[in-house]
Design an enzyme around this catalytic site. Structure first.
Site, PDB file in Angstrom:
ATOM      1  N   ASP A  13       0.827  -1.213   0.000  1.00 17.30           N
ATOM      2  CA  ASP A  13       0.000   0.000   0.000  1.00 17.30           C
ATOM      3  C   ASP A  13       0.863   1.266   0.000  1.00 17.30           C
ATOM      4  OD1 ASP A  13      -2.340  -1.432   0.052  1.00 17.30           O
ATOM      5  OD2 ASP A  13      -2.989  -0.768   2.027  1.00 17.30           O
ATOM      6  N   ASP A  14       0.227   2.364  -0.366  1.00 11.92           N
ATOM      7  CA  ASP A  14       0.823   3.714  -0.275  1.00 11.92           C
ATOM      8  C   ASP A  14       1.981   3.937  -1.245  1.00 11.92           C
ATOM      9  OD1 ASP A  14      -0.960   3.846   1.849  1.00 11.92           O
ATOM     10  OD2 ASP A  14       0.564   3.696   3.394  1.00 11.92           O
ATOM     11  N   HIS A 134      -7.546   4.156   1.302  1.00  7.95           N
ATOM     12  CA  HIS A 134      -6.525   4.522   2.284  1.00  7.95           C
ATOM     13  C   HIS A 134      -7.201   4.676   3.643  1.00  7.95           C
ATOM     14  CE1 HIS A 134      -2.804   6.178   3.737  1.00  7.95           C
ATOM     15  NE2 HIS A 134      -3.235   7.420   3.849  1.00  7.95           N
TER      16      HIS A 134
END
Length: 303
Positions: A13-14, A134
């Protein structure tokens, strides 16, 4: 009786949060330690991340962000219910508070989500095969409906529903964080029907809250996967395949002021826990464990 074939999507993620996160994620992918990434299009290093994904052929989806930093939709950057007094998104908990008070305009949520899909398309040259939220904003009340509509409109087939088996047995998670996770779980249960109605799909089992940051180890991943495989076996016909998504956050720690989504990097991105995840995921012992359990790493577009 042949072993149940398990497909494991390990999502970093991210991606796009900062150059050091990008670097760590790419290293993990090249080491065969993750198989998929989720891009923050409002991240300060998003364009660079998209280039890296193209260069290394990394399967990439969209990490929709309504809680950290700045919106990507021009119209919403100045005057919008999604912003706090400082002109940024309300934050992980602030977003939830504003939502519960009825202060968020859902048509603005939809506008921003669509702008993020469009920007993703612009950066990568394709629509995201999967799209999640998110800080898990996509399963929140009201937001879940808008999110599902956007996915259906763009024909985005896959998402993430963060219901983690065994979460309740994780006595090492501090109470305040556990409260947040249990809230995410409850919101996720209430989202299943909405996503189903819109024809959206997700892996059979999700893992990631119990193995995050300092709680990640070879043994914590192995035991989470072992119990997931047992559950899949109990549910499935012996000849079928089951899918699991493991959410991870590897990277080198952000060094301010570089990074973030408009207001600089947060504490979690600056902590040693990112590097700890990176180092754990590339352990050869994990790779041989996947092989021994007939677990095949893949991405959403392989499903």
């Amino acid at each position: 009786l042949r072993m149940l074939q398990v497909k494991l999507i390990i999502t970093g993620d991210d991606f796009g949060y900062c150059p050091r996160r990008n670097q760590g994620i790419v290293e993990c992918f090249l080491a065969g330690a993750i198989s998929n990434v989720s891009l923050l299009v409002n991240g300060s290093a998003a364009a660079d991340a998209a280039k890296l994904a193209r260069r290394h052929n990394i399967p990439i989806g969209l990490h929709a962000n309504l809680s950290e930093g700045s919106p990507v939709c021009e119209v919403l950057k100045t005057n919008s219910s999604l912003l706090n007094q400082d002109g940024f998104f309300h934050g992980k908990m602030g977003f939830r508070t504003a939502l519960s008070k009825g202060l968020l305009n859902m048509s603005e949520v939809k506008q921003e989500l669509k702008a993020q899909v469009e920007l993703f398309h612009e950066l990568t040259g394709h629509l995201p095969p999967h799209m999640d939220g998110h800080q898990h904003v996509h399963v929140l009340p009201e937001v879940r409906h808008v999110f599902a509509e956007v996915l259906e409109e763009y024909g985005i087939q896959y998402t993430r529903v963060p219901i983690e088996p065994g979460l309740h047995n994780c006595d090492w998670i501090p109470p305040s964080l556990m409260d947040f996770y249990l809230g995410v779980e409850e919101d996720s249960f209430n989202t299943v029907d909405v996503f189903t109605k819109h024809g959206i799909r997700w892996p059979d089992i999700y893992i990631g809250l119990s193995t995050m940051g300092r709680n990640m180890s070879v043994s914590s991943i192995r035991s989470a996967l072992d119990s997931a495989v047992l559950q899949l076996r109990a549910r499935a016909a012996p000849s079928s395949a089951g899918t699991i998504e493991l959410m991870v956050h590897p990277g080198y720690p952000s060094v301010p002021p570089v990074g973030g989504c408009g207001e600089g990097p947060d504490d979690f991105s600056q902590s040693w826990e990112r590097l700890h995840e990176l180092q754990t995921l590339i352990e050869p012992e994990l790779q041989s464990y996947y092989k021994s359990r007939n677990i095949q790493l893949c991405s959403f577009k392989d499903l």
